[in-house]
Design a protein around this motif. Structure first.
Motif, PDB file in Angstrom:
ATOM      1  N   GLY A 284       0.798  -1.231   0.000  1.00  0.00           N
ATOM      2  CA  GLY A 284       0.000   0.000   0.000  1.00  0.00           C
ATOM      3  C   GLY A 284       0.828   1.278   0.000  1.00  0.00           C
ATOM      4  N   VAL A 285       2.133   1.161   0.046  1.00  0.00           N
ATOM      5  CA  VAL A 285       3.027   2.333  -0.050  1.00  0.00           C
ATOM      6  C   VAL A 285       4.129   1.966  -1.031  1.00  0.00           C
ATOM      7  CG1 VAL A 285       2.648   3.140   2.319  1.00  0.00           C
ATOM      8  CG2 VAL A 285       4.514   1.555   1.846  1.00  0.00           C
ATOM      9  N   ARG A 286       4.783   2.990  -1.571  1.00  0.00           N
ATOM     10  CA  ARG A 286       5.814   2.729  -2.568  1.00  0.00           C
ATOM     11  C   ARG A 286       7.129   3.354  -2.150  1.00  0.00           C
ATOM     12  NH1 ARG A 286       8.302   4.737  -6.530  1.00  0.00           N
ATOM     13  NH2 ARG A 286       9.073   3.288  -8.089  1.00  0.00           N
ATOM     14  N   LEU A 287       8.201   2.564  -2.199  1.00  0.00           N
ATOM     15  CA  LEU A 287       9.553   3.102  -2.004  1.00  0.00           C
ATOM     16  C   LEU A 287      10.295   3.002  -3.328  1.00  0.00           C
ATOM     17  CD1 LEU A 287      10.769   1.563   1.408  1.00  0.00           C
ATOM     18  CD2 LEU A 287      10.133   3.948   0.952  1.00  0.00           C
ATOM     19  N   GLY A 288      11.128   3.982  -3.612  1.00  0.00           N
ATOM     20  CA  GLY A 288      11.899   3.952  -4.854  1.00  0.00           C
ATOM     21  C   GLY A 288      13.250   3.282  -4.696  1.00  0.00           C
ATOM     22  N   ARG A 289      13.606   3.008  -3.459  1.00  0.00           N
ATOM     23  CA  ARG A 289      14.941   2.451  -3.164  1.00  0.00           C
ATOM     24  C   ARG A 289      14.900   1.785  -1.798  1.00  0.00           C
ATOM     25  NH1 ARG A 289      14.762   7.499  -3.444  1.00  0.00           N
ATOM     26  NH2 ARG A 289      16.147   7.747  -5.237  1.00  0.00           N
ATOM     27  N   PRO A 290      15.897   0.966  -1.441  1.00  0.00           N
ATOM     28  CA  PRO A 290      15.946   0.396  -0.094  1.00  0.00           C
ATOM     29  C   PRO A 290      16.135   1.491   0.950  1.00  0.00           C
ATOM     30  CG  PRO A 290      17.441  -0.764  -1.589  1.00  0.00           C
ATOM     31  CD  PRO A 290      16.980   0.463  -2.311  1.00  0.00           C
TER      32      PRO A 290
END
Ligand SMILES: Cc1cc2nc3c(=O)[nH]c(=O)nc-3n(C[C@H](O)[C@H](O)[C@H](O)COP(=O)(O)OP(=O)(O)OC[C@H]3O[C@@H](n4cnc5c(N)ncnc54)[C@H](O)[C@@H]3O)c2cc1C
Length: 412
Positions: A284-290
């Motif tokens: 439900g959330v988005r990260l572009g990187r670790p």
């Protein structure tokens, strides 16, 4: 280069698979042996980082002062099973010695040299098409909720910078610009721009295996029960299908490697540093990187299959059952960094980091056995150093020396 040799590679994790492909490309006849599907154990569940930032050893000077606080929480970043303690003491003693300042400088230099080659070696081994599909270089963020945790992290991040990692300190606004899903009330963080991550670690081993088979390598689903040495020094492998002699054997069985060396009189101090993950298919959330959850010391990595929360170190030996509460524990603190994070459908995993006390892998000829080559003990960095290790193992088979800091004979 040597004439074409008959080679066995024991273990088809990320390290063994990479060695098998590199050796096959040098023209040798290679048999890769593993009873399990390639890349399905430790190499499947890791946090997917080509962690060029991690160029300091596990134990830094004075680390032991933080240990009591970390052990106070049985589900925290570090746990030791008291039942396992007697077996662990000699390894801990070596860990303490490896944390001396001069040792930290020496070990960091060796890790930095490997890190500098890590991604280029992957790109060379996988080939441009596969590498572009699997590897992204978006960097790595460590974020901190409290000013105290941010301040406590400074010496370690500074040490990494001094060892050669590019890193910059960021304020809360900059963090939110990079990762809008992060909570608004963070204290700050650090950014390592040169870290890459992969779409899914298991797929990396599968891509390596696909190339290896396409290029004429052989994969056999069977275990090596014992390594014997014949009258001219060649390895004779006792397999489920019978005994077979090879010109060389490469031992790349991760945490299970020392058990095959012990009957030959070779002891390598390797401990299982057990780590866990929780895989969220629909976060439900988005990260572009670790992103590293700095106060809680675990990682959050976006993969093709969802968001992976994981890390921590548990010393309990190879055979103790997993403590799944350690995996479940990631979700609640992760929500403090990523409000709105959804846990539905989460799956849990535990794996064995094959960890040496000095944080350096064991790469080179086994002491006294010139036809048995070690390629194990990569601890936190098996994905990072897999292709780099494979190049050195292939060079070694072709007559070059392996990097001295990783010499299997160093443990005396
Ligand atoms: C929570 C966690 C997070 C991590 N995150 C990262 C990360 O972000 N980046 C990174 O670089 N590293 C990371 N690591 C470390 C990395 O996963 C390991 O270093 C790496 O997977 C080790 O690979 P391997 O090939 O040596 O071992 P394995 O993947 O364990 O493979 C060993 C293989 O040997 C086989 N084998 C065992 N015994 C025998 C036998 N007798 N005969 C034949 N085959 C045998 C096994 O079946 C297995 O397939 C992480 C680890 C954990 C646990």
């Amino acid at each position: 280069m040597n004439a074409k040799l008959q080679l066995a590679v024991i273990g088809a994790g990320i390290v063994g698979a990479s060695c098998a492909l590199a050796l096959r490309r040098r023209g040798h006849e290679v048999v890769l042996l593993d009873p399990e599907p390639p890349g399905s154990l430790t190499s499947a569940g890791n946090m997917a980082l080509i962690a060029t930032s991690h160029i300091t050893p596990f134990a830094l000077p004075g680390f032991w002062k933080q240990v009591p606080a970390m052990l106070a929480d049985p589900l925290g970043p570090l746990a030791i099973s008291w039942r396992h303690m007697p077996a662990l003491v000699p390894w801990l003693w070596r860990l303490l010695r490896a944390s001396r300042p001069a040792e930290v400088v020496r070990i960091s230099a060796a890790l930095a040299a490997a890190a500098a080659q890590a991604e280029p070696e992957w790109r060379a081994l996988l080939g441009a098409h596969s590498a572009d599909a699997l590897i992204q270089r978006e960097g790595l963020l460590f974020v901190y909720r409290s000013a105290a945790a941010l301040a406590q992290a400074a010496p370690e991040q500074d040490l990494r910078a001094r060892a050669g990692a590019r890193v910059s300190r960021l304020g809360p606004e900059e963090l939110r610009q990079m990762e809008p899903a992060l909570a608004p009330d963070l204290a700050g963080g650090y950014f390592f721009p040169d870290v890459a991550h992969v779409a899914d670690p298991r797929r990396v081993t599968e891509a390596v295996i696909a190339a290896y088979l396409a290029e004429g390598g052989t994969l056999e689903r069977q275990a090596v029960r014992a390594i014997e040495i014949d009258s001219v020094g060649r390895p004779r492998l006792c397999l489920e299908s019978g005994a077979r002699v090879f010109d060389r054997a490469v031992l790349a069985a991760g945490i299970w490697s020392p058990a095959l060396l012990r009957p030959l009189g070779i002891r390598v101090p390797l401990e299982s540093e057990r780590g866990y993950h929780l895989m969220l298919p629909d976060p439900g959330v988005r990260l572009g990187r670790p992103v590293g959850a700095g106060d809680h010391r675990f990682m959050m990595t976006p993969l093709d299959t969802g968001l992976r929360l994981g890390g921590t170190a548990e010393f309990a030996g190879i055979d103790a059952p997993p403590n799944w509460a350690r995996a479940d524990r990631f979700l609640e603190p992760a929500r403090r960094y990523l409000p709105g994070l959804r846990g539905a459908g989460a799956t849990r995993w535990m794996g064995h980091r094959p960890s040496t006390p000095d944080s350096l892998a064991v790469i080179g000829t086994a002491p006294g056995l010139k036809h048995v080559i070690c390629a194990f003990g990569h601890g936190h960095l098996g994905l990072t150093q897999g292709a780099w290790t494979a190049r050195h193992v292939a060079d070694l088979v072709d007559g070059a020396a392996a990097p001295a800091a990783f010499d299997p004979a160093r443990f005396g």
